[in-house]
Design a protein around this motif. Structure first.
Motif, short mmCIF file in Angstrom:
data_model
loop_
_atom_site.label_atom_id
_atom_site.label_comp_id
_atom_site.label_asym_id
_atom_site.label_seq_id
_atom_site.Cartn_x
_atom_site.Cartn_y
_atom_site.Cartn_z
N TRP A 65 0.69 -1.20 0.20
CA TRP A 65 -0.08 -0.01 -0.10
C TRP A 65 0.87 1.33 -0.10
N PHE A 66 1.90 1.36 0.81
CA PHE A 66 2.82 2.38 0.85
C PHE A 66 3.41 2.65 -0.31
N HIS A 67 3.96 1.60 -1.10
CA HIS A 67 4.69 1.60 -2.37
C HIS A 67 3.76 2.20 -3.24
N ALA A 68 2.32 1.85 -3.31
CA ALA A 68 1.35 2.35 -4.01
C ALA A 68 1.30 3.69 -3.98
N CYS A 69 1.04 4.28 -2.63
CA CYS A 69 0.88 5.64 -2.48
C CYS A 69 2.19 6.44 -2.99
N TRP A 70 3.42 5.80 -2.67
CA TRP A 70 4.57 6.54 -3.05
C TRP A 70 4.53 6.61 -4.66
N SER A 71 4.30 5.64 -5.39
CA SER A 71 4.13 5.43 -6.80
C SER A 71 2.98 6.96 -7.36
N PHE A 72 2.05 6.71 -6.59
CA PHE A 72 0.71 7.39 -6.97
C PHE A 72 1.11 8.79 -6.90
N ALA A 73 1.71 9.22 -5.78
CA ALA A 73 2.23 10.56 -5.55
C ALA A 73 3.35 11.28 -6.33
N THR A 74 4.14 10.34 -6.76
CA THR A 74 5.60 10.71 -7.27
C THR A 74 5.29 10.57 -8.83
N GLN B 214 4.32 -5.51 -8.93
CA GLN B 214 4.42 -6.67 -9.35
C GLN B 214 3.59 -7.39 -8.60
N ILE B 215 2.22 -6.87 -8.40
CA ILE B 215 1.23 -7.67 -7.84
C ILE B 215 0.35 -8.35 -8.98
N GLY B 216 -0.03 -9.67 -8.51
CA GLY B 216 -0.56 -10.45 -9.67
C GLY B 216 -1.96 -10.03 -10.29
N SER B 217 -2.58 -9.29 -9.54
CA SER B 217 -3.94 -9.27 -9.92
C SER B 217 -4.25 -7.45 -10.34
N TYR B 218 -4.75 -7.49 -11.74
CA TYR B 218 -5.02 -6.29 -12.25
C TYR B 218 -6.15 -5.73 -11.27
N GLN B 219 -7.25 -6.56 -10.87
CA GLN B 219 -8.33 -6.25 -10.22
C GLN B 219 -7.88 -5.32 -8.92
N THR B 220 -7.03 -5.95 -8.01
CA THR B 220 -6.37 -5.42 -7.00
C THR B 220 -5.97 -4.29 -7.02
N ALA B 221 -5.08 -4.12 -8.16
CA ALA B 221 -4.38 -2.83 -8.55
C ALA B 221 -5.32 -1.52 -8.67
N TRP B 222 -6.18 -2.21 -9.47
CA TRP B 222 -7.38 -1.02 -9.85
C TRP B 222 -8.14 -0.75 -8.70
N ALA B 223 -8.24 -1.64 -7.62
CA ALA B 223 -9.25 -1.18 -6.52
C ALA B 223 -8.32 -0.29 -5.60
N MET B 224 -7.09 -0.58 -5.57
CA MET B 224 -6.23 0.16 -4.81
C MET B 224 -6.04 1.55 -5.36
N LEU B 225 -6.07 1.99 -6.59
CA LEU B 225 -6.04 2.99 -7.29
C LEU B 225 -7.21 3.66 -6.96
N HIS B 226 -8.47 3.27 -7.06
CA HIS B 226 -9.54 3.64 -6.75
C HIS B 226 -9.56 4.25 -5.22
N ARG B 227 -9.24 3.60 -4.50
CA ARG B 227 -9.27 4.09 -2.92
C ARG B 227 -8.23 5.41 -2.90
N LEU B 228 -7.05 5.19 -3.76
CA LEU B 228 -6.06 6.11 -3.36
C LEU B 228 -6.51 7.50 -3.98
N ARG B 229 -7.28 7.32 -5.03
CA ARG B 229 -7.91 8.49 -5.76
C ARG B 229 -8.98 9.37 -4.87
N SER B 230 -9.85 8.27 -4.42
CA SER B 230 -10.81 8.94 -3.70
C SER B 230 -10.59 9.61 -2.26
N VAL B 231 -9.19 9.50 -1.84
CA VAL B 231 -8.65 10.41 -0.72
C VAL B 231 -7.52 11.52 -1.17
#
Ligand SMILES: [Zn+2]
Length: 131
Positions: free
Chosen positions: A85-94, A109-126
């Motif tokens: 999650w933190f890595h996702a935040c970092w990538s998102f922010a930078t 390097q996560i297996g599921s596109y669905q997981t990445a999509w859901a994480m991105l959705h949560r990040l964008r929401s905040v």
């Protein structure tokens, strides 16, 4: 964990980021420090003393209310490790031109596109403020 500074308690570089947030416990410590900069405060009764349980949650010394440092955050009840999650935040922010779910999936390097999509959705929401 109180010795953080960097760019004012935000990592200035990938190297600093990696050294600060190597484990889920590091991430949890950081979230606890952000949430309770002066020490634990019970969100149920307002008491300012508590202890950390073996599972990482906190228990109030007065009312025994148990809470997680991630409760009420985008990391709440997630099965994805906080380090990811933190890595996702970092990538998102930078990412200067934004990041796609596919880009995030590749970066983390996560297996599921669905997981990445859901994480991105949560990040964008905040994370809606520029910068
Ligand atoms: Zn309490």
């Amino acid at each position: 964990m109180v010795a953080l500074r960097g760019g004012q308690d935000y990592p200035r570089s990938v190297g600093e980021f990696l050294s600060w947030f190597g484990t889920d416990a590091d991430c949890r410590d950081y979230l606890a420090w952000l949430r309770w900069p002066d020490g634990f405060v019970c969100d149920e009764c307002g008491h300012v003393d508590g202890w950390r349980l073996a599972d990482g949650r906190w228990e109030c010394a007065a009312c025994s209310h148990r809470t997680s440092v991630t409760a009420g955050t985008i990391f709440d009840r997630t099965r994805t490790p906080l380090t990811v999650w933190f890595h996702a935040c970092w990538s998102f922010a930078t990412a200067k031109d934004g990041i796609s779910a596919l880009g995030l999936q590749r970066t983390l390097q996560i297996g599921s596109y669905q997981t990445a999509w859901a994480m991105l959705h949560r990040l964008r929401s905040v994370l809606i403020r520029p910068g």
